[in-house]
Scaffold this active site. Structure first.
Site, mmCIF file in Angstrom:
data_model
loop_
_atom_site.group_PDB
_atom_site.id
_atom_site.type_symbol
_atom_site.label_atom_id
_atom_site.label_comp_id
_atom_site.label_asym_id
_atom_site.label_seq_id
_atom_site.Cartn_x
_atom_site.Cartn_y
_atom_site.Cartn_z
ATOM 1 C CB SER A 1 6.728 -2.187 4.924
ATOM 2 O OG SER A 1 5.938 -2.646 6.018
ATOM 3 C CE1 TYR B 1 9.829 -7.285 5.198
ATOM 4 C CE2 TYR B 1 8.730 -5.792 6.720
ATOM 5 C CZ TYR B 1 8.766 -6.457 5.507
ATOM 6 O OH TYR B 1 7.738 -6.289 4.609
HETATM 7 C C1 BMA Z 1 4.538 -5.864 6.210
HETATM 8 C C2 BMA Z 1 4.924 -7.237 6.673
HETATM 9 C C3 BMA Z 1 3.722 -7.908 7.249
HETATM 10 C C4 BMA Z 1 3.066 -7.044 8.292
HETATM 11 C C5 BMA Z 1 2.832 -5.649 7.769
HETATM 12 C C6 BMA Z 1 2.243 -4.723 8.804
HETATM 13 O O1 BMA Z 1 5.641 -5.236 5.627
HETATM 14 O O2 BMA Z 1 5.919 -7.145 7.653
HETATM 15 O O3 BMA Z 1 4.121 -9.141 7.812
HETATM 16 O O4 BMA Z 1 1.825 -7.580 8.641
HETATM 17 O O5 BMA Z 1 4.028 -5.119 7.275
HETATM 18 O O6 BMA Z 1 3.004 -4.708 9.967
#
Ligand code: BMA
Length: 266
Positions: A149, A162
């Site tokens: 992410s 996270y």
């Molecule tokens: C992703 C999630 C989403 C978020 C995106 C950008 O991994 O955490 O909820 O919108 O990242 O921050």
């Protein structure tokens, strides 16, 4: 199957978290291009629906129920895939959770929430690689793609486990890439921005009253002015898994509408 380019004919692909969101779109895209796809998940009805969608169009897919955040679950997922399709070529470590109760600072994060996020978002990547790599070796190589992410690169308040899990995905990607390059196993990561998936709908809709405003804010954070669609992730994952990306390993690719390119002052 309709639109079969044949790019993945005869290839066996495992997609964790394949029942929904980016996993679903990617599983369907691999099947459209000729792959045999094992959809690993715990959401039975949604997973069966993806399998039906693929097989109705003449593609090959099977659902394997397994919690890949546990060693037994990951071993089962790999064994069942190999039993069904005879080997393993591509592993898309897609599964990820960001439950509503995880949105708080470190002091208020329950240890169990930390552990569950780490198990699903990063330990599963390790475990699937651990059990999957011997089968890739047997085929003379393979590709592992980890879904990280943009949150593994930059941060925000309220996401300690996270964020840590996504940073770990990126480190694990580099480590595995270096270790297994000589066996022709390529390991890559993607860093999606905000994508229109159940995970993001939970994230943006924690307070139903502010959902619309949150969605608009999320869209604005991306220079392209909108959030992404799961199919836009699938295209990139298929490219990374293809021979077109044969000289790429140990790298991450942002698929984020320009979010990581944007300075805080911009
Ligand atoms: C992703 C999630 C989403 C978020 C995106 C950008 O991994 O955490 O909820 O919108 O990242 O921050």
């Amino acid at each position: 199957m309709a639109n079969n380019s044949g790019r993945f004919n005869g290839k066996v692909v495992v997609v964790t978290g394949g029942a929904m969101g980016m996993g679903q779109a990617t599983a369907a895209a691999f099947a459209r291009e000729g792959a045999m796809v094992a959809i690993v998940d715990v959401a039975d009805a949604a997973a069966e629906a993806v399998v039906a969608e693929i097989t109705n169009l003449g593609g090959s897919a099977t659902y394997i129920r397994a919690d890949v955040g546990t060693g037994a679950g990951a071993a089962t997922a790999i064994e069942a895939t190999v039993k069904a399709y005879g080997g393993l070529d591509v592993l898309f470590n897609n599964v990820g959770i960001q439950p509503a109760e995880s949105y708080c600072n470190a002091e208020n994060t329950p240890e169990a929430v930390w552990d569950r996020i780490m198990d699903v978002n990063v330990k599963s990547h390790f475990l699937m690689a651990k059990y999957g790599i011997p089968h890739m070796r047997a085929r003379g190589g393979g590709v592992i793609i980890n879904n990280a992410s943009v949150q593994g690169l930059q941060s925000m308040p309220g996401v300690p486990p996270y964020a840590a899990s996504k940073g770990a995905c990126l480190s694990l990607t580099r480590q595995l890439a270096v270790e297994y390059a000589h066996e022709r196993i390529r390991v890559l990561a993607i860093c999606p921005g905000t994508i229109d998936t159940p995970l993001v709908r939970i994230a943006l809709g924690r307070d139903p009253d502010t959902y619309a405003a949150n969605l608009e804010n999320a869209a604005r954070a991306h220079p392209l002015g909108r959030i992404g669609q799961p199919e836009e992730i699938a295209h990139v994952v298929l490219f990374l898994a293809s021979d077109g990306a044969s000289f790429m390993t140990g790298e991450y690719v942002c698929v984020d509408g320009g979010m990581m390119a944007k300075g805080a002052w911009a």
